[in-house]
Design a protein around this motif. Structure first.
Motif, PDB file in Angstrom:
ATOM      1  N   THR A   1       0.855  -1.182   0.000  1.00 49.07           N
ATOM      2  CA  THR A   1       0.000   0.000   0.000  1.00 49.07           C
ATOM      3  C   THR A   1       0.891   1.231   0.000  1.00 49.07           C
ATOM      4  OG1 THR A   1      -1.734  -1.169   1.211  1.00 49.07           O
ATOM      5  CG2 THR A   1      -1.803   1.244   1.254  1.00 49.07           C
ATOM      6  N   VAL A   2       0.698   2.080  -0.991  1.00 47.74           N
ATOM      7  CA  VAL A   2       1.470   3.309  -1.114  1.00 47.74           C
ATOM      8  C   VAL A   2       0.491   4.465  -1.344  1.00 47.74           C
ATOM      9  CG1 VAL A   2       3.523   2.148  -2.043  1.00 47.74           C
ATOM     10  CG2 VAL A   2       1.790   3.022  -3.606  1.00 47.74           C
ATOM     11  N   VAL A   3       0.964   5.680  -1.168  1.00 48.96           N
ATOM     12  CA  VAL A   3       0.165   6.860  -1.463  1.00 48.96           C
ATOM     13  C   VAL A   3       0.730   7.504  -2.718  1.00 48.96           C
ATOM     14  CG1 VAL A   3      -0.547   9.139  -0.650  1.00 48.96           C
ATOM     15  CG2 VAL A   3      -0.422   7.234   0.958  1.00 48.96           C
ATOM     16  N   GLY A   4      -0.141   7.786  -3.665  1.00 49.57           N
ATOM     17  CA  GLY A   4       0.313   8.389  -4.916  1.00 49.57           C
ATOM     18  C   GLY A   4      -0.838   8.624  -5.862  1.00 49.57           C
ATOM     19  N   SER A   5      -0.489   8.820  -7.127  1.00 53.68           N
ATOM     20  CA  SER A   5      -1.481   9.060  -8.178  1.00 53.68           C
ATOM     21  C   SER A   5      -2.281   7.796  -8.444  1.00 53.68           C
ATOM     22  CB  SER A   5      -0.783   9.488  -9.466  1.00 53.68           C
ATOM     23  OG  SER A   5      -0.053  10.666  -9.273  1.00 53.68           O
TER      24      SER A   5
END
Length: 160
Positions: free
Chosen positions: A118-122
């Motif tokens: 899980t990552v935060v991005g576009s």
């Protein structure tokens, strides 16, 4: 973190002004009277984003003939967008949103899965905005491959 915004058909498209790959400002509300396909992609010159951009490029003639304008948005800085446009012959605006404020306004920035993490991005997302500046279609978490063909089908635009 949850996605704070999810736009739906009928919602007003959030207005913005961002610079394109040549450093020229593009303001969404200046395009009223035209249908706009506004698509958000994670990063210039990556495989999926290149596939999607080139598919839009290859469909530009048929979309334009149907009165649809295409605009891409990413967090990339202008020099990277200029290189991407030059390298792949992209003739539509690629807008720089380095602080991802516009992506956040459209719900195209947030948590996503990337190679099992899980990552935060576009978040790869596409919006069709009608001539009055309202969301006609909102598509989140789209796949790059085959997406442009789906957009054309949903807009009733034949392939070039």
């Amino acid at each position: 973190m949850t996605d704070a915004v999810r736009l739906a058909p009928g919602d007003a498209a959030p207005d913005f002004t961002l610079d394109d790959q040549a450093g020229a400002p593009v303001t969404l509300s200046d395009l009223r009277g035209e249908r706009v396909v506004l698509y958000f992609y994670p990063a210039a010159m990556t495989p999926g984003c290149t596939t999607e951009a080139c598919d839009f490029r290859d469909s530009l003639e048929s979309l334009s003939a149907a009165g649809v304008r295409v605009i891409g948005v990413s967090k990339d800085e202008i020099p990277a967008l200029a290189e991407f446009a030059e390298r792949d012959g992209l003739t539509f605006p690629l807008l720089s949103d380095p602080d991802h404020a516009v992506q956040e306004a459209y719900g195209a920035w947030g948590e996503k899965q990337n190679y099992g993490r899980t990552v935060v991005g576009s978040i790869r997302s596409t919006f069709v905005i009608d001539a009055d500046g309202r969301i006609e279609k909102a598509m989140y978490n789209v796949k790059a491959t085959g997406h442009v063909a789906r957009v054309r089908r949903e807009l009733g635009v034949d392939a070039a």
